[in-house]
Design a protein around this motif. Sequence first.
Motif, PDB file in Angstrom:
ATOM      1  N   LEU A  58      46.002  39.593  34.852  1.00  0.00           N
ATOM      2  CA  LEU A  58      46.204  39.061  36.202  1.00  0.00           C
ATOM      3  C   LEU A  58      45.083  38.124  36.602  1.00  0.00           C
ATOM      4  O   LEU A  58      45.322  37.025  37.122  1.00  0.00           O
ATOM      5  CB  LEU A  58      46.321  40.197  37.226  1.00  0.00           C
ATOM      6  CG  LEU A  58      47.725  40.795  37.397  1.00  0.00           C
ATOM      7  CD1 LEU A  58      48.133  41.605  36.161  1.00  0.00           C
ATOM      8  CD2 LEU A  58      47.802  41.667  38.655  1.00  0.00           C
ATOM      9  N   TYR A  59      43.828  38.528  36.353  1.00  0.00           N
ATOM     10  CA  TYR A  59      42.758  37.637  36.818  1.00  0.00           C
ATOM     11  C   TYR A  59      42.562  36.445  35.900  1.00  0.00           C
ATOM     12  O   TYR A  59      42.049  35.419  36.329  1.00  0.00           O
ATOM     13  CB  TYR A  59      41.442  38.389  37.105  1.00  0.00           C
ATOM     14  CG  TYR A  59      40.827  39.207  36.006  1.00  0.00           C
ATOM     15  CD1 TYR A  59      40.196  38.618  34.922  1.00  0.00           C
ATOM     16  CD2 TYR A  59      40.800  40.600  36.100  1.00  0.00           C
ATOM     17  CE1 TYR A  59      39.595  39.374  33.944  1.00  0.00           C
ATOM     18  CE2 TYR A  59      40.195  41.376  35.118  1.00  0.00           C
ATOM     19  CZ  TYR A  59      39.592  40.760  34.047  1.00  0.00           C
ATOM     20  OH  TYR A  59      38.990  41.517  33.071  1.00  0.00           O
ATOM     21  N   ARG A  60      43.009  36.533  34.646  1.00  0.00           N
ATOM     22  CA  ARG A  60      42.960  35.343  33.791  1.00  0.00           C
ATOM     23  C   ARG A  60      43.928  34.263  34.286  1.00  0.00           C
ATOM     24  O   ARG A  60      43.634  33.070  34.195  1.00  0.00           O
ATOM     25  CB  ARG A  60      43.333  35.717  32.351  1.00  0.00           C
ATOM     26  CG  ARG A  60      42.252  36.456  31.599  1.00  0.00           C
ATOM     27  CD  ARG A  60      42.696  36.663  30.165  1.00  0.00           C
ATOM     28  NE  ARG A  60      42.190  37.920  29.644  1.00  0.00           N
ATOM     29  CZ  ARG A  60      42.642  38.487  28.532  1.00  0.00           C
ATOM     30  NH1 ARG A  60      43.618  37.909  27.843  1.00  0.00           N
ATOM     31  NH2 ARG A  60      42.132  39.613  28.102  1.00  0.00           N
ATOM     32  N   ILE A  61      45.081  34.690  34.784  1.00  0.00           N
ATOM     33  CA  ILE A  61      46.065  33.741  35.288  1.00  0.00           C
ATOM     34  C   ILE A  61      45.707  33.272  36.694  1.00  0.00           C
ATOM     35  O   ILE A  61      45.812  32.086  37.022  1.00  0.00           O
ATOM     36  CB  ILE A  61      47.483  34.360  35.288  1.00  0.00           C
ATOM     37  CG1 ILE A  61      47.903  34.716  33.853  1.00  0.00           C
ATOM     38  CG2 ILE A  61      48.490  33.420  35.932  1.00  0.00           C
ATOM     39  CD1 ILE A  61      47.911  33.559  32.889  1.00  0.00           C
ATOM     40  N   ALA A  62      45.258  34.185  37.541  1.00  0.00           N
ATOM     41  CA  ALA A  62      44.947  33.837  38.931  1.00  0.00           C
ATOM     42  C   ALA A  62      43.711  32.954  39.030  1.00  0.00           C
ATOM     43  O   ALA A  62      43.650  32.037  39.861  1.00  0.00           O
ATOM     44  CB  ALA A  62      44.760  35.102  39.765  1.00  0.00           C
ATOM     45  N   GLU A  63      42.714  33.220  38.179  1.00  0.00           N
ATOM     46  CA  GLU A  63      41.452  32.471  38.238  1.00  0.00           C
ATOM     47  C   GLU A  63      41.008  32.123  36.816  1.00  0.00           C
ATOM     48  O   GLU A  63      40.048  32.683  36.302  1.00  0.00           O
ATOM     49  CB  GLU A  63      40.389  33.299  38.956  1.00  0.00           C
ATOM     50  CG  GLU A  63      40.747  33.635  40.392  1.00  0.00           C
ATOM     51  CD  GLU A  63      39.665  34.427  41.094  1.00  0.00           C
ATOM     52  OE1 GLU A  63      39.127  33.924  42.088  1.00  0.00           O
ATOM     53  OE2 GLU A  63      39.355  35.547  40.638  1.00  0.00           O
ATOM     54  N   PRO A  64      41.687  31.185  36.185  1.00  0.00           N
ATOM     55  CA  PRO A  64      41.415  30.891  34.772  1.00  0.00           C
ATOM     56  C   PRO A  64      40.026  30.343  34.495  1.00  0.00           C
ATOM     57  O   PRO A  64      39.557  30.427  33.352  1.00  0.00           O
ATOM     58  CB  PRO A  64      42.493  29.851  34.429  1.00  0.00           C
ATOM     59  CG  PRO A  64      42.880  29.239  35.742  1.00  0.00           C
ATOM     60  CD  PRO A  64      42.764  30.348  36.744  1.00  0.00           C
ATOM     61  N   ASN A  65      39.368  29.808  35.491  1.00  0.00           N
ATOM     62  CA  ASN A  65      38.045  29.226  35.277  1.00  0.00           C
ATOM     63  C   ASN A  65      36.908  30.212  35.563  1.00  0.00           C
ATOM     64  O   ASN A  65      35.735  29.864  35.422  1.00  0.00           O
ATOM     65  CB  ASN A  65      37.866  27.982  36.156  1.00  0.00           C
ATOM     66  CG  ASN A  65      38.857  26.894  35.781  1.00  0.00           C
ATOM     67  OD1 ASN A  65      39.139  26.672  34.607  1.00  0.00           O
ATOM     68  ND2 ASN A  65      39.394  26.214  36.788  1.00  0.00           N
ATOM     69  N   VAL A  66      37.264  31.430  35.961  1.00  0.00           N
ATOM     70  CA  VAL A  66      36.255  32.446  36.241  1.00  0.00           C
ATOM     71  C   VAL A  66      36.211  33.418  35.066  1.00  0.00           C
ATOM     72  O   VAL A  66      37.238  33.998  34.698  1.00  0.00           O
ATOM     73  CB  VAL A  66      36.579  33.203  37.543  1.00  0.00           C
ATOM     74  CG1 VAL A  66      35.540  34.297  37.793  1.00  0.00           C
ATOM     75  CG2 VAL A  66      36.632  32.233  38.718  1.00  0.00           C
TER      76      VAL A  66
END
Length: 237
Positions: free
Chosen positions: A171-179
């Motif tokens: 989920l967080y890879r897709i929601a915030e790919p640059n973080v």
Amino acid sequence: MTFDPFFFMKGIQGRIGSSQSGQSQQQVAYLRQLQREMRVEETLHIPLTELNVIIFDIETTGFYPDKGDQIISIGAIEVKGDVINEKETFYSLVRTEKMLSEEISQLTGLTDQQLQNAPQLSEVLFQFFQFAQDYTLVAHHANHEKIFLQHALWKQFRSPFKHRLVDMSLLYRIAEPNVKLITLEECCEHCGIPIVGRHHALYDAMLTAQLWSTYVKKLHEKGCETLKDLYELFTNG
């Protein structure tokens, strides 16, 4: 907040003292019926804001169940969409066959005496899946949980692991790919979630539930509405 080291669940009481042989047959029958009734593919199309999930964590003595590492506790909490249901939780220690290493004891805060008085793994697994029903399961870096559940279900019940299991990190890879986030601590700090009770299975499940709630909202804002959307974005990314 403190928790009894055994069961917190939907009114289900442990049946530790009942006949082991008769109970095992009932447990196997229940798990097989649950698997027959599961509609895993349907969950792909349910909006994440409406999807029922069980977010869970397991603590273990190591990383390799095929080399003798064991589950020592399981914690879980129910989430409906992005709403955490704090009244619907599960937690149990698990009896182990060997002594804890000093490292694991210090990490988890658990003692050999606590685990020697805990329910058997077969009982805890049965109670956990009664709690989880056919809901989608979610865990942080879920491969660890998957490996141990696959091994434990086959060893205890000769049953495969058929629940859909979603890795929170997706989920967080897709929601915030640059973080770049890896550990549960890093994710919580990034989202402003207070870190409480790390390496306690229920506390870790509750932290992961807060992350799930946060990122379901972020994904909704990006137009990612379902697990199908999530998997497609990951595959095409």
